[in-house]
Each structure stands twice: as C-alpha cells, then as structure tokens.
Design an enzyme around this catalytic site. Sequence first.
Site, PDB file in Angstrom:
ATOM      1  N   SER A  97      17.347  39.709 -16.958  1.00  0.00           N
ATOM      2  CA  SER A  97      16.403  38.590 -16.922  1.00  0.00           C
ATOM      3  C   SER A  97      15.739  38.382 -18.282  1.00  0.00           C
ATOM      4  O   SER A  97      15.662  39.305 -19.102  1.00  0.00           O
ATOM      5  CB  SER A  97      15.319  38.870 -15.880  1.00  0.00           C
ATOM      6  OG  SER A  97      14.585  40.019 -16.262  1.00  0.00           O
ATOM      7  N   GLU A 110      14.210  29.857 -13.109  1.00  0.00           N
ATOM      8  CA  GLU A 110      15.461  30.436 -12.617  1.00  0.00           C
ATOM      9  C   GLU A 110      15.183  30.997 -11.218  1.00  0.00           C
ATOM     10  O   GLU A 110      14.385  31.925 -11.069  1.00  0.00           O
ATOM     11  CB  GLU A 110      15.943  31.561 -13.541  1.00  0.00           C
ATOM     12  CG  GLU A 110      17.247  32.170 -13.058  1.00  0.00           C
ATOM     13  CD  GLU A 110      17.781  33.277 -13.964  1.00  0.00           C
ATOM     14  OE1 GLU A 110      16.995  34.131 -14.394  1.00  0.00           O
ATOM     15  OE2 GLU A 110      18.994  33.270 -14.224  1.00  0.00           O
ATOM     16  N   CYS A 145      24.295  33.985 -13.995  1.00  0.00           N
ATOM     17  CA  CYS A 145      23.594  33.383 -15.136  1.00  0.00           C
ATOM     18  C   CYS A 145      24.280  32.086 -15.563  1.00  0.00           C
ATOM     19  O   CYS A 145      23.733  31.334 -16.354  1.00  0.00           O
ATOM     20  CB  CYS A 145      23.515  34.353 -16.302  1.00  0.00           C
ATOM     21  SG  CYS A 145      25.110  34.641 -17.061  1.00  0.00           S
ATOM     22  N   PHE A 195      22.233  43.598 -11.931  1.00  0.00           N
ATOM     23  CA  PHE A 195      22.885  43.900 -10.652  1.00  0.00           C
ATOM     24  C   PHE A 195      24.033  42.956 -10.342  1.00  0.00           C
ATOM     25  O   PHE A 195      24.897  43.276  -9.534  1.00  0.00           O
ATOM     26  CB  PHE A 195      21.850  43.848  -9.515  1.00  0.00           C
ATOM     27  CG  PHE A 195      21.511  42.458  -9.057  1.00  0.00           C
ATOM     28  CD1 PHE A 195      22.318  41.798  -8.136  1.00  0.00           C
ATOM     29  CD2 PHE A 195      20.422  41.773  -9.570  1.00  0.00           C
ATOM     30  CE1 PHE A 195      22.033  40.504  -7.719  1.00  0.00           C
ATOM     31  CE2 PHE A 195      20.129  40.482  -9.165  1.00  0.00           C
ATOM     32  CZ  PHE A 195      20.940  39.838  -8.244  1.00  0.00           C
ATOM     33  N   GLU A 226      19.692  49.547 -11.112  1.00  0.00           N
ATOM     34  CA  GLU A 226      19.284  50.485 -10.054  1.00  0.00           C
ATOM     35  C   GLU A 226      19.561  49.896  -8.670  1.00  0.00           C
ATOM     36  O   GLU A 226      19.483  50.591  -7.662  1.00  0.00           O
ATOM     37  CB  GLU A 226      17.792  50.832 -10.204  1.00  0.00           C
ATOM     38  CG  GLU A 226      16.812  49.668 -10.040  1.00  0.00           C
ATOM     39  CD  GLU A 226      16.628  48.838 -11.314  1.00  0.00           C
ATOM     40  OE1 GLU A 226      17.535  48.823 -12.169  1.00  0.00           O
ATOM     41  OE2 GLU A 226      15.573  48.187 -11.423  1.00  0.00           O
TER      42      GLU A 226
HETATM   43  P1  NAD Z   1      16.618  42.541 -14.493  1.00  0.00           P
HETATM   44  O1  NAD Z   1      16.115  42.047 -15.792  1.00  0.00           O
HETATM   45  O2  NAD Z   1      15.672  42.760 -13.396  1.00  0.00           O
HETATM   46  O3  NAD Z   1      17.364  43.961 -14.726  1.00  0.00           O
HETATM   47  C1  NAD Z   1      18.353  44.112 -15.731  1.00  0.00           C
HETATM   48  C2  NAD Z   1      18.290  45.530 -16.284  1.00  0.00           C
HETATM   49  O4  NAD Z   1      17.038  45.707 -16.948  1.00  0.00           O
HETATM   50  C3  NAD Z   1      18.362  46.595 -15.195  1.00  0.00           C
HETATM   51  O5  NAD Z   1      19.179  47.651 -15.643  1.00  0.00           O
HETATM   52  C4  NAD Z   1      16.917  47.023 -15.013  1.00  0.00           C
HETATM   53  O6  NAD Z   1      16.794  48.375 -14.646  1.00  0.00           O
HETATM   54  C5  NAD Z   1      16.318  46.791 -16.393  1.00  0.00           C
HETATM   55  N1  NAD Z   1      14.896  46.371 -16.326  1.00  0.00           N
HETATM   56  C6  NAD Z   1      14.344  45.488 -15.450  1.00  0.00           C
HETATM   57  N2  NAD Z   1      13.033  45.326 -15.719  1.00  0.00           N
HETATM   58  C7  NAD Z   1      12.765  46.111 -16.788  1.00  0.00           C
HETATM   59  C8  NAD Z   1      11.585  46.371 -17.540  1.00  0.00           C
HETATM   60  N3  NAD Z   1      10.429  45.809 -17.235  1.00  0.00           N
HETATM   61  N4  NAD Z   1      11.667  47.224 -18.581  1.00  0.00           N
HETATM   62  C9  NAD Z   1      12.829  47.810 -18.904  1.00  0.00           C
HETATM   63  N5  NAD Z   1      13.977  47.601 -18.219  1.00  0.00           N
HETATM   64  C10 NAD Z   1      13.955  46.764 -17.182  1.00  0.00           C
HETATM   65  O7  NAD Z   1      17.800  41.560 -14.062  1.00  0.00           O
HETATM   66  P2  NAD Z   1      18.617  41.574 -12.697  1.00  0.00           P
HETATM   67  O8  NAD Z   1      17.756  41.048 -11.608  1.00  0.00           O
HETATM   68  O9  NAD Z   1      19.317  42.863 -12.508  1.00  0.00           O
HETATM   69  O10 NAD Z   1      19.755  40.492 -13.052  1.00  0.00           O
HETATM   70  C11 NAD Z   1      19.553  39.114 -12.934  1.00  0.00           C
HETATM   71  C12 NAD Z   1      19.191  38.489 -14.259  1.00  0.00           C
HETATM   72  O11 NAD Z   1      20.186  38.771 -15.234  1.00  0.00           O
HETATM   73  C13 NAD Z   1      19.122  36.960 -14.173  1.00  0.00           C
HETATM   74  O12 NAD Z   1      18.021  36.520 -14.895  1.00  0.00           O
HETATM   75  C14 NAD Z   1      20.417  36.517 -14.825  1.00  0.00           C
HETATM   76  O13 NAD Z   1      20.376  35.206 -15.364  1.00  0.00           O
HETATM   77  C15 NAD Z   1      20.580  37.554 -15.891  1.00  0.00           C
HETATM   78  N6  NAD Z   1      21.958  37.653 -16.360  1.00  0.00           N
HETATM   79  C16 NAD Z   1      22.231  37.164 -17.596  1.00  0.00           C
HETATM   80  C17 NAD Z   1      23.533  37.205 -18.072  1.00  0.00           C
HETATM   81  C18 NAD Z   1      23.855  36.656 -19.438  1.00  0.00           C
HETATM   82  O14 NAD Z   1      24.906  36.967 -19.951  1.00  0.00           O
HETATM   83  N7  NAD Z   1      22.997  35.838 -20.042  1.00  0.00           N
HETATM   84  C19 NAD Z   1      24.550  37.757 -17.281  1.00  0.00           C
HETATM   85  C20 NAD Z   1      24.219  38.269 -16.027  1.00  0.00           C
HETATM   86  C21 NAD Z   1      22.916  38.210 -15.563  1.00  0.00           C
END
Ligand code: NAD
Length: 496
Positions: A242, A396, A297, A165, A192
């Site tokens: 994440s 985090e 991140c 997001f 989402e």
């Molecule tokens: P999130 O992991 O909750 O969601 C990311 C994506 O994964 C979404 O599209 C979501 O629908 C999907 N998802 C979530 N849980 C899932 C599951 N159990 N099974 C399958 N798909 C799933 O992350 P978020 O809250 O949207 O974003 C924040 C996180 O992203 C933080 O941990 C941040 O550090 C990380 N991030 C990392 C980078 C990088 O380049 N390393 C860049 C941006 C954000």
Amino acid sequence: MTATNASHLIRGEHKVDPGSGEARRNVDPASGAPISETPLDAVLAADAAVEAAREAFPAWAATPVGDRVQYLFKYKTLLEKHADELAAIVVREHGKTKGEALGSIRRGIDCVEFACAAPALLMGRTLPQIAVSTSFCRTEDQGGVGIDSSVDRLPLGVCVGITPFNFPVMVPLWMWPMAIACGNTFVLKPSEKDPLAALRATELAHDAGLPPGVLNLVHGGAPVVQRLATHEDVEAVSFVGSTRAGEAIYRMATEAGKRVQCMCGAKNHSIIMPDANREAAIDGITGSAFGNTGQRCLAGSVAVCVGDAADWLVPGVAEKTKKLKVDRGDAPGCSMGPLIDAEAKQRVLQYIEYGLEDGAELVLDGRKAQFPKEGHFVGPTIFDRCRPGMRVVEDEIFGPVLSVMREETLDAAVATVNRSKYGNMAVIFTSSGHSARKFAAHVQAGMLGVNVGVPAPMAAFPFAGWKKSFFGDLHANGEDGARFFTKQRVVVTRWL
Ligand code: NAD
C-alpha cells in the site's frame, strides 16, 4: 482443523518462531476455517536471516553468473511441476479462483525466466583509447600510452523484499530471482496474511539446490519490516504494498542509506470513448474491475465514459457482472472469490455506504449478490454518476467496486484521470488512433492500455507506476530490475 505455524526459512532450514510475541491468525477467507499463524514481531529471526545472507554473500557473489542462473533454470522447472500445488495453497489462503492463481504463478515463472538472462543483462561496456597519456615514461614523440575505460555491474550485498498479500507467489518472484542472479543474497518478508504460498515457493528454490543463506524467508509485521529496512548489513529494499506503508518505508529506509524501490497503491481509470468496440470495452472493464475480486493494483476501478458511452457501457457491464459466480475459489464455475479477511470485507461495505452518502447512483449492490454466507464475500458493486471528491472515486478500495464517471469530451476525461494522486495505470477503449495517441501523450500514469483492460507489463518490461503509486527511481522487473540490484564500477586502465 488446526492452524499451521508459518516457519521462517533461514540457511535453508525451517525455524519455528519461539512464539513469545504477537501472532496473526489467518483463516480460509471462503469458510473461516483456521489455516495459519504468522509471528508478527520476529525481530531476532530477521537478524538471523540477515546474518545468514551476509555470510553467504562473498561466495555467492564470486560464483560465475552462468553458474548462478543454473539454479534458476532448475527452479523454473520445479515451479512448473508444482504449479497446481502452489495454486491450491493460493486459492485456500488468499481466496483467488484457481484460474487466477495459476495465471499469477505463470507470470511469476516469466520473471524467473527473465532472470536467467542475467549473463546478458550484467554485461559491462568498454570504451578503448579514451585518452592518450604522455606523462611518466613516454613522451608525445614516443606516441604516449593509450588509456581504456570500462564499466561493470556488481552485486550490492544483502537485499530485502517486502511483499503484499494479493500475489503471494508472483510478487516475491519480481524480486529475489533477479537479485540473486545478479550475485546478491536475499531476505524475503512475505505478507503476514497469506504466508504459506510464499514459504512453499521458497522451499522449492532450496529443492533446486540453492546454497544455504542465499535466499532466506522471515515472517513478520511492521516491527520486522522496520528492522530489515534499517539493518546495517542490508543494502537495498524492494517493497510492494500500500501507499501508506510504502511511503513510510521509503522514508525510513532511504534515511538509513538504503537503495529503495516501493511499488505502491493505485486508483486506476479507464476511459471509454463512444467509438469503442462495445463488446471489447464491456469485457475489458468487467474483467479489470472484478478480476481477483478487485484486489489488484492494476484493477480498473473507475470507468470514465465519454459522450453517450455510459448509456451502453453501464447496462452492459451490469448484465455481464450479474452472471459472475461468486464462490470459493476452487468451486466449479467460480468467477470471483472472497476478500482476504474480515477487515477487507468491512472496508468494502463501508465504501458502499460512502458511495450512497456521497450521492452516487447504486446500479448493482454487491451486498445482495448470492455467495456462501460463512466467508468474507462481497459481490460486484457498480456506482454510476460518480463525481470528483466522492470517496469511491478518490480512494483505493481494493475490492469489487466499480465507479462510473461521465464526461463530455476526451480532454475532460483525461483531466479527470489526471486528478488522481495515483498514477499506476490508465486505459482507453477506442477505435480512433487519434484518441489513443492523445490519451497516451497526456495521461499521467506509468502503465497504459489501449483496448486492453489490464495492461500488466510482461517480465521483460518494468512495472512502472508514477505519482503516489511509486517511490524510487528504478522500477521492478525488466532491465530496471537488474539495474536496481547492481551497482556500477568504472575502471580506467593505463599500461605503461
Ligand atoms: P500492505 O501495505 O498492508 O502490506 C504490504 C507489506 O508491507 C506486508 O509485507 C506488510 O507486512 C508490510 N507492512 C504493512 N504495514 C506496514 C507498516 N506500517 N510498516 C512496515 N511494514 C508494513 O499491503 P497489502 O494489503 O498486503 O497489499 C495491498 C496493497 O498493495 C494495495 O495498496 C495494492 O495496490 C498494493 N500493490 C501494489 C502493487 C504495485 O506493483 N504497485 C502490486 C501489488 C499490490
């Protein structure tokens, strides 16, 4: 105000999900007003998107790369033209400040520009006369026949992108422009939590004339991700999000035989040496910890002060931070917006409690900051005298909480940084080349900053997290991106 149903975009056409399943209701994080509803279990739409991408692949892969990138040149100008419109959507559904939103869109445009270099990035290599064959027609006396060898880079097929997001326009642009420039077709599954910005950015790609099916967008939650990541017609999965989700998706998709890269969560440390330029360090730490409301991140959420550096850094950052205006992202003078949703606010408040329970010293309490009462706001928070093992140091938090640790020496500070299970980025503030060099040699993180608070790699460089911040081999962006989205083919040639 009513919510918009986030539609899928398949073969260039909007498809509203029948809506029989579960949906997520998104609100404006600054006011609580409804914005959108995202279908969470649109598995049939995911299948339709993959089918569209599979059907579009042969013609797209056969389109000369120079012609493929023409669409990206047009898209870049459309993104620039619509940057304010996109930024307004990001501010409304994510909560960023307008400046942060525009900055992130600019970094996304950089990725489109870099993908326009695909003709150079995809060039193969040739080594003539790797051997001389004396078999069949020609004997050694007749001079034999020369053998040449070359290696080409070819598209994989249907590729999938799953995005978080926190950068709803930029992170998809890390993925699909390079993927399609390389001749693949693509299915994007945006977060989402803020689906409308990614949708609008994808519509603009179709306004640039992209043939139907080359780029598709499908909304959803975990069931849709599982379907896409294991679908038999999908070749590669690029994930950003994440560590919890990324590690599971990496296992699931690699087991299904996919090529996978997962850029994941982080807990980034910044070392502040006593010889650092004080103003630069205070500015750098404040911006890194509280920019994007800490939802980044690359947020520098742990400051490791060496010697007496904490004595000037902590009051300096606290004083600067108190002046930050916490408000809705488009309010005049706003420097920090709300958190994405009620769950995120609850998590941050819970970590403030953990910090107190674990014995950290609360220097600035974000719960007491001034901000609008309706939204998901928490003000900047600073804990001092944090120690290893405290939850505010280990986890985090993904919110505006800075944890300050104190160490006697650079060696001890580096050891503290290296304790973390994450290895996304690390920073040092110092005026000593010797200290900077020692830091760079010993710290275990993939993106380093020297006197730079947020060392975000520009589009030509890889987004190179280590440890639990990354699963895979080739990172997103830069030449790694072109390599991730292509496979190699070696040709050995002999003409009799
Ligand atoms: P999130 O992991 O909750 O969601 C990311 C994506 O994964 C979404 O599209 C979501 O629908 C999907 N998802 C979530 N849980 C899932 C599951 N159990 N099974 C399958 N798909 C799933 O992350 P978020 O809250 O949207 O974003 C924040 C996180 O992203 C933080 O941990 C941040 O550090 C990380 N991030 C990392 C980078 C990088 O380049 N390393 C860049 C941006 C954000």
